[in-house]
Structures are given as C-alpha cells and as structure tokens.
Design an enzyme around this catalytic site. Structure first.
Site, short mmCIF file in Angstrom:
data_model
loop_
_atom_site.label_atom_id
_atom_site.label_comp_id
_atom_site.label_asym_id
_atom_site.label_seq_id
_atom_site.Cartn_x
_atom_site.Cartn_y
_atom_site.Cartn_z
N SER A 144 -27.15 2.18 -18.13
CA SER A 144 -27.67 1.17 -17.22
C SER A 144 -28.09 0.02 -17.86
CB SER A 144 -28.88 1.92 -16.46
OG SER A 144 -29.14 1.24 -15.16
N GLU A 238 -20.94 3.11 -7.14
CA GLU A 238 -22.10 2.34 -7.48
C GLU A 238 -21.95 0.89 -7.47
OE1 GLU A 238 -23.46 2.46 -11.79
OE2 GLU A 238 -22.08 3.93 -11.88
N HIS A 268 -24.57 6.06 -10.01
CA HIS A 268 -25.05 5.48 -11.36
C HIS A 268 -25.43 6.54 -12.13
CE1 HIS A 268 -26.55 1.96 -13.12
NE2 HIS A 268 -27.86 2.70 -13.32
#
Length: 309
Positions: A144, A238, A268
């Site tokens: 991320s 996502e 995600h």
C-alpha cells in the site's frame, strides 16, 4: 473453495461498521491495529532493533543461514500502521523466502509530513549498505503506502548515488497521491475497504498543501530507470488497481524488468489474509520465489563479470 473464501472475506470486510462522522486520528490507528495485526509466525524470531535512527522490528526465520536480507516498509496511508501491525505478513514472507527481514517504523503523518517517511526509508537503506550489506544480498518490499514508499526510497537512493538492491516486491502499491487513477471511481463499489474520500483524507494528512505530484510522493511520475526487477501484486477489487497498472507500465517504459499480477475478486493487500485465503498464500509464495531468484541472479551476474586471470 477459493471462490467461497473470496466471497466470505468480502462479506467480512463489508461488515466492518463505518462511522457517519470521520474518525479521529486515534480511532484510525487503534482500529487499524485491531483489524490488521496478526501474530509473528511460529518459528520466526522477533527482536527490536534500530536502523537509520528509527526503531525497527527484525524477523528472522529459524534456520536462516544465507546472506539475504529483506527491508520492509509497511502500509497504512502514511498515517497508521507499524512493524507490529504487519509482523504476521512480513514474518510469513520472510519465512517463505528464508530471509531475515527488517521492518522500519518510519515516522507517520500528520505529526511528520512528507517527505519524512522517504527520509526514514532512505536512512534505513543507507545504513544497511554502510554496515556492510552487499546490495546483491538485499531485497526490498512494501504494501500500500509502504509500496509507494519502497519505490520512492529506491528512487531517492539512486539520486544519492547508492547502488540498487537485487529486487523489489510491492503489494497493492499506492503510487499516485494526485488520485488520478480511473479505478478510484470505477472500482469504488467493488472495493470493500476504501472509498475515494478515504484516500483524499490520507493525502491531506501526509502532503497537505504540498506538491502531490512530487516524484517521491507519487512515484508513478518518477523516472524509474535503473531500479531493480519489480513484482507488483494487486487485487482487481480495489480502488488502487490503476496505480499498479500504471506503475507497471511506467517501469516497463523506463527499462525496468517488471511483472504485474492482478488477482480477480481480491481486495487491497489481500496477502494479509494468508492461512484463510488460498490466493494470499499463493501470492506470498510467488513473492518469496521472486525475491530469492533475483538474489541468486544478482550474484550469478556479478560472477560472470569477474575478470579471468
């Protein structure tokens, strides 16, 4: 079974209540700890260390004897998360790869806005090299925001004249803080975790009034020439899907060896769900093989370049 697992995970993620009012920073951080944290895997030793002036969590699988080293930068929108929240997933990646991992507790926003996180990532990378780690024995990974930070760290390292590691793996990387990716709108209903408004809130805390297109904040706009072989894993469900697709395209155009894997029906950083989602275990296995293969390749390439006496 995998389809059932994906559907169950999606339902679980959607069942997490969302407040009608924006959560406080403390609520964000404590909620993330509760939602994400998993224990260090059995057979992996965890110890506190310091690297580049920042606390770190070192995770060493039992029986690790090779020279390889993994530097990990955790996700959390640059605002939440820590090596502890990610100790389970990072420990699993380290265990499967047979590598000693060091996860950096870089400074978080809003207390420490951009570029503090990049400065900490670079300081950790620099100290690993200065302490004698051969870059051919070093690999980097992140998820991320930590995926974006991993790329930014290596761009900054290249600009500082430092050698690159053997390989880089990123899970669902967030690489465009201008939020220009079309999937932020087109995949919002499919994403069980984030909305575009969530992302904007994190950007506001991390960059504020700064330049959101800066190459170290949004490395999808950076020149990636010279970066090591890159593996990008992302879920199709996502809002950040296009960040990964565009990153892979940019890396390829800049001459980087890149592999993009898009997991159908996955959310995600689905790798967090190892042990209960078949795709998560398979993805971590592929990531581990990628890292190990390129560690070996780095030494083979160097050996071929040695002069013959």
């Amino acid at each position: 079974m995998s389809r059932q697992q994906r559907d169950a995970l999606d339902a679980t993620l959607r069942s997490i209540p969302r407040s009608e009012t924006p959560p406080t920073l403390e609520e964000l951080r404590t909620g993330f700890i509760a939602a994400v944290t998993r224990p260090v895997p059995e057979g992996v030793l965890a110890r506190r260390t310091v690297l580049g002036g920042r606390p770190t969590l070192e995770l060493e699988p039992a029986g690790t004897s090779g020279r390889g080293r993994l530097l990990y930068l955790h996700g959390g929108g640059y605002v939440i998360g820590s090596p502890d929240t990610h100790a389970g997933m990072v420990g699993e990646l380290a265990r499967r790869a047979g590598l000693r991992a060091t996860s950096v507790d870089y400074r978080l926003a809003p207390e420490h806005a951009f570029p503090a996180a990049v400065d900490d990532g670079l300081a950790a990378y620099r100290e690993l090299l200065a302490s004698g780690t051969d870059p051919r024995d070093l690999v980097v990974a992140g998820d991320s925001a930590g995926g974006g930070l991993s790329i930014a760290t290596l761009v900054a390292a290249r600009e500082a004249g430092l050698p690159q590691p053997a390989a880089l793996v990123v899970f669902s990387p967030w690489v465009d803080l201008t939020l220009a990716g079309g999937s932020i709108r087109s995949r919002e209903s499919a994403d069980p975790i984030f909305t575009g408004a969530d992302l904007r809130a994190y950007v506001d805390l991390y960059v504020g009034a700064g330049d959101r297109a800066h190459s170290l904040a949004s490395p999808v706009f950076a020149d990636l020439t010279g970066l090591p072989p890159l593996l990008v894993q992302v879920g199709a469900n996502e809002v950040l899907l296009d960040d990964s697709i565009r990153l892979a395209g940019r890396a390829g155009a800049d001459g980087v060896e890149v592999t993009l894997e898009v997991g159908p029906g996955l959310p995600h950083v689905f790798q967090h769900h190892y042990g209960r989602l078949d795709e998560a275990d398979a993805a971590l296995d592929r990531a581990a093989r990628f890292l190990v293969a390129h560690l070996g390749a780095a030494h083979r390439d160097a050996d071929r370049l040695q002069p013959i006496h």
